[in-house]
Design an enzyme around this catalytic site. Structure first.
Site, PDB file in Angstrom:
ATOM      1  N   LYS A 200      -0.337  -7.768  -7.744  1.00 45.72           N
ATOM      2  CA  LYS A 200       0.127  -7.054  -6.557  1.00 45.72           C
ATOM      3  C   LYS A 200      -1.021  -6.982  -5.561  1.00 45.72           C
ATOM      4  O   LYS A 200      -2.116  -6.508  -5.886  1.00 45.72           O
ATOM      5  CB  LYS A 200       0.594  -5.654  -6.940  1.00 45.72           C
ATOM      6  CG  LYS A 200       0.989  -4.822  -5.723  1.00 45.72           C
ATOM      7  CD  LYS A 200       1.638  -3.516  -6.116  1.00 45.72           C
ATOM      8  CE  LYS A 200       1.936  -2.680  -4.884  1.00 45.72           C
ATOM      9  NZ  LYS A 200       2.549  -1.394  -5.221  1.00 45.72           N
ATOM     10  N   ARG A 210       6.530   2.235   3.034  1.00 47.78           N
ATOM     11  CA  ARG A 210       5.805   3.511   3.015  1.00 47.78           C
ATOM     12  C   ARG A 210       6.482   4.517   3.935  1.00 47.78           C
ATOM     13  O   ARG A 210       6.480   5.712   3.654  1.00 47.78           O
ATOM     14  CB  ARG A 210       4.332   3.284   3.361  1.00 47.78           C
ATOM     15  CG  ARG A 210       3.622   2.532   2.229  1.00 47.78           C
ATOM     16  CD  ARG A 210       2.156   2.250   2.517  1.00 47.78           C
ATOM     17  NE  ARG A 210       1.615   1.328   1.506  1.00 47.78           N
ATOM     18  CZ  ARG A 210       0.471   0.679   1.637  1.00 47.78           C
ATOM     19  NH1 ARG A 210      -0.274   0.850   2.712  1.00 47.78           N
ATOM     20  NH2 ARG A 210       0.054  -0.130   0.680  1.00 47.78           N
ATOM     21  N   LYS A 223      -5.504   0.609  -0.023  1.00 52.23           N
ATOM     22  CA  LYS A 223      -5.404   0.503  -1.481  1.00 52.23           C
ATOM     23  C   LYS A 223      -6.246  -0.658  -2.033  1.00 52.23           C
ATOM     24  O   LYS A 223      -5.973  -1.183  -3.108  1.00 52.23           O
ATOM     25  CB  LYS A 223      -3.923   0.372  -1.881  1.00 52.23           C
ATOM     26  CG  LYS A 223      -3.076   1.580  -1.431  1.00 52.23           C
ATOM     27  CD  LYS A 223      -1.667   1.571  -2.030  1.00 52.23           C
ATOM     28  CE  LYS A 223      -0.891   2.828  -1.615  1.00 52.23           C
ATOM     29  NZ  LYS A 223       0.442   2.902  -2.255  1.00 52.23           N
ATOM     30  N   GLU A 239      -5.132 -11.219 -14.037  1.00 49.28           N
ATOM     31  CA  GLU A 239      -4.309 -10.002 -14.064  1.00 49.28           C
ATOM     32  C   GLU A 239      -3.078 -10.206 -14.953  1.00 49.28           C
ATOM     33  O   GLU A 239      -2.730  -9.352 -15.765  1.00 49.28           O
ATOM     34  CB  GLU A 239      -3.840  -9.640 -12.647  1.00 49.28           C
ATOM     35  CG  GLU A 239      -4.880  -8.958 -11.770  1.00 49.28           C
ATOM     36  CD  GLU A 239      -5.101  -7.492 -12.165  1.00 49.28           C
ATOM     37  OE1 GLU A 239      -4.438  -7.002 -13.097  1.00 49.28           O
ATOM     38  OE2 GLU A 239      -5.954  -6.845 -11.535  1.00 49.28           O
ATOM     39  N   LYS A 254       3.762  -9.893  -6.049  1.00 53.29           N
ATOM     40  CA  LYS A 254       4.193  -9.108  -4.895  1.00 53.29           C
ATOM     41  C   LYS A 254       3.106  -9.061  -3.840  1.00 53.29           C
ATOM     42  O   LYS A 254       1.957  -8.837  -4.210  1.00 53.29           O
ATOM     43  CB  LYS A 254       4.521  -7.699  -5.390  1.00 53.29           C
ATOM     44  CG  LYS A 254       4.873  -6.726  -4.310  1.00 53.29           C
ATOM     45  CD  LYS A 254       5.060  -5.368  -4.901  1.00 53.29           C
ATOM     46  CE  LYS A 254       5.282  -4.403  -3.750  1.00 53.29           C
ATOM     47  NZ  LYS A 254       5.305  -3.041  -4.182  1.00 53.29           N
ATOM     48  N   SER A 280       9.401  -4.949   1.791  1.00 58.18           N
ATOM     49  CA  SER A 280       9.983  -4.366   2.999  1.00 58.18           C
ATOM     50  C   SER A 280       9.604  -5.142   4.265  1.00 58.18           C
ATOM     51  O   SER A 280      10.457  -5.410   5.113  1.00 58.18           O
ATOM     52  CB  SER A 280       9.552  -2.903   3.125  1.00 58.18           C
ATOM     53  OG  SER A 280       8.141  -2.792   3.104  1.00 58.18           O
ATOM     54  N   TYR A 319      15.884  -6.484  -0.761  1.00 58.74           N
ATOM     55  CA  TYR A 319      16.756  -5.571  -0.018  1.00 58.74           C
ATOM     56  C   TYR A 319      18.007  -6.294   0.477  1.00 58.74           C
ATOM     57  O   TYR A 319      18.954  -5.659   0.912  1.00 58.74           O
ATOM     58  CB  TYR A 319      15.988  -4.938   1.148  1.00 58.74           C
ATOM     59  CG  TYR A 319      14.771  -4.167   0.659  1.00 58.74           C
ATOM     60  CD1 TYR A 319      14.914  -2.913   0.084  1.00 58.74           C
ATOM     61  CD2 TYR A 319      13.490  -4.728   0.709  1.00 58.74           C
ATOM     62  CE1 TYR A 319      13.820  -2.226  -0.404  1.00 58.74           C
ATOM     63  CE2 TYR A 319      12.386  -4.051   0.221  1.00 58.74           C
ATOM     64  CZ  TYR A 319      12.555  -2.800  -0.334  1.00 58.74           C
ATOM     65  OH  TYR A 319      11.475  -2.128  -0.837  1.00 58.74           O
TER      66      TYR A 319
HETATM   67  N1  LIG Z   1       3.373   1.831  -5.693  1.00 59.72           N
HETATM   68  C1  LIG Z   1       4.101   1.814  -4.617  1.00 59.72           C
HETATM   69  C2  LIG Z   1       4.937   0.673  -4.212  1.00 59.72           C
HETATM   70  N2  LIG Z   1       5.958   0.171  -4.958  1.00 59.72           N
HETATM   71  C3  LIG Z   1       6.586  -0.796  -4.185  1.00 59.72           C
HETATM   72  C4  LIG Z   1       5.930  -0.880  -2.961  1.00 59.72           C
HETATM   73  C5  LIG Z   1       6.255  -1.755  -1.795  1.00 59.72           C
HETATM   74  C6  LIG Z   1       7.641  -2.270  -1.690  1.00 59.72           C
HETATM   75  C7  LIG Z   1       8.015  -2.796  -0.355  1.00 59.72           C
HETATM   76  O1  LIG Z   1       7.194  -2.891   0.579  1.00 59.72           O
HETATM   77  O2  LIG Z   1       9.190  -3.145  -0.216  1.00 59.72           O
HETATM   78  C8  LIG Z   1       4.872   0.028  -2.984  1.00 59.72           C
HETATM   79  C9  LIG Z   1       3.991   0.249  -1.818  1.00 59.72           C
HETATM   80  C10 LIG Z   1       2.548   0.316  -1.959  1.00 59.72           C
HETATM   81  O3  LIG Z   1       1.937  -0.195  -2.887  1.00 59.72           O
HETATM   82  O4  LIG Z   1       1.948   0.943  -1.076  1.00 59.72           O
END
Ligand SMILES: NCc1[nH]cc(CCC(=O)O)c1CC(=O)O
Length: 330
Positions: A200, A210, A223, A239, A254, A280, A319
């Site tokens: 990720k 968010r 992050k 990983e 992701k 998203s 989505y």
């Molecule tokens: N742990 C949080 C999490 N789980 C899924 C997403 C993102 C999903 C998306 O953008 O559709 C995130 C956001 C992040 O890491 O800040």
């Protein structure tokens, strides 16, 4: 590879008509490939639309069954649940994550009762519950690994006990998969699956999400000390290797479309079920272009999803899942 040269070979022959194109298609998208992420909030009323994600709604618990009904009828195999926690339930430790009556657990029990055939993914990370918006616990401003893992393990067991079928840790702490596996087994939850967000990335494409769960205003900093650097690819394999060694049943990459190369490398190396999250920002990007009249919605959606199959995915969190399922149904 043996191949005759032109004009004995004309690659366009296999593209001559629809029947032939269908016969030689190497990959196919089906409803079985789709996981639908949904946003849940407290209370009732009509679902509220998320501003940067036209067509994506936050559903109250009361209307949740109705919200999911169509997806169930279409045969979508799984849902991923994301709670929008009210600000007054957030704190520095994210303790609401451990409440057996939290939004996620209530939603899981309700959905398992209404749609027992659908698998539920539970995102394990503290960001929906912390007032600082990070996925773990802060110690001197740093997201502390081992302390966070201790809480994430309890969060995972709490979700699994409420009926979550697939635990999906998205927090990127080191060593959490192994600890979660052991805790699930100790709780007798030996068949609860783990889909790790293994690779990720610290990505700009999570912005609209968010907003959807209400963590963007809260997030202090970024992050980058736990999510991966977008520059790296070998590190993604390390990983994934660690998560498999610790007991992951499925792994995820992701975001999706900007990281198709990672998906292919992971699939070739590990021959494991690999999933991608079309996040998203990818959704918003396509929708923005569609709304400007620059892209054809249905074609862009199906092509973007098929690309994940070609890259080696077993399935995709998207989505667009419900819309895609309708298109695939014909
Ligand atoms: N742990 C949080 C999490 N789980 C899924 C997403 C993102 C999903 C998306 O953008 O559709 C995130 C956001 C992040 O890491 O800040």
């Amino acid at each position: 590879m043996t191949m005759q040269s032109f004009p004995l070979t004309r690659l366009r022959r296999n593209r001559f008509d629809d029947a032939t194109r269908r016969l030689v298609a190497e990959n196919r998208l089906s409803v079985d490939d789709l996981i639908w992420p949904i946003f849940i909030r407290e209370g009732g009323g009509e679902p509220t639309e998320i501003s940067a994600m036209p067509g994506v709604f936050r559903s109250g618990l009361d209307g949740l069954a109705k919200h999911v009904e169509e997806a169930a009828k279409l045969g979508i195999p799984a849902l991923a649940l994301f709670p929008a926690t009210p600000a007054e339930k957030k704190n520095a430790q994210g303790t609401e994550a451990l409440n057996p009556e939290n939004l996620m657990c209530k939603a899981a029990r309700l959905l398992k009762r209404e749609f027992p055939q659908m698998a539920l993914l539970g995102d394990v990370a503290l960001d929906p519950y912390t007032d600082h918006g990070h996925d773990g616990l802060l110690v001197d401003g740093y997201v502390a690994n081992d302390e966070s893992v201790e809480v994430l393990v309890q969060q995972a067991v709490n979700q699994a006990e409420a009926g979550i079928d697939i635990i999906a840790p998205s927090d990127m702490m080191d060593g959490r998969i192994g600890e979660i596996r052991m805790a699930l087994d100790e709780a007798g939850l030996i068949n609860t699956r783990i889909m790790s967000y293994a690779a990720k990335y610290a990505s700009a494409f999570y912005g609209p999400f968010r907003d959807a769960i209400g963590s963007s205003g809260a997030l202090k900093g970024d992050k980058k000390t736990y999510q991966m650097n977008p520059a790296n690819s070998d590190e993604a394999l390390r990983e994934v290797a660690m998560d498999i060694a610790e007991g992951a049943d499925m792994v995820m990459v992701k975001p999706g479309m900007p990281y198709l190369d990672i998906i292919r490398r992971v699939k070739d190396r590990f021959e494991m079920p690999v999933f991608a999250y079309q996040v998203s920002g990818e959704y918003s990007m396509i929708m923005a272009a569609v709304r400007n009249g620059w892209l054809d919605h249905d074609k862009a959606v199906l092509e973007s999803l098929l690309a994940f199959k070609r890259a080696g995915c077993s399935g995709v969190l998207s989505y667009f899942a419900v819309h895609a399922a309708k298109l695939l149904e014909g």
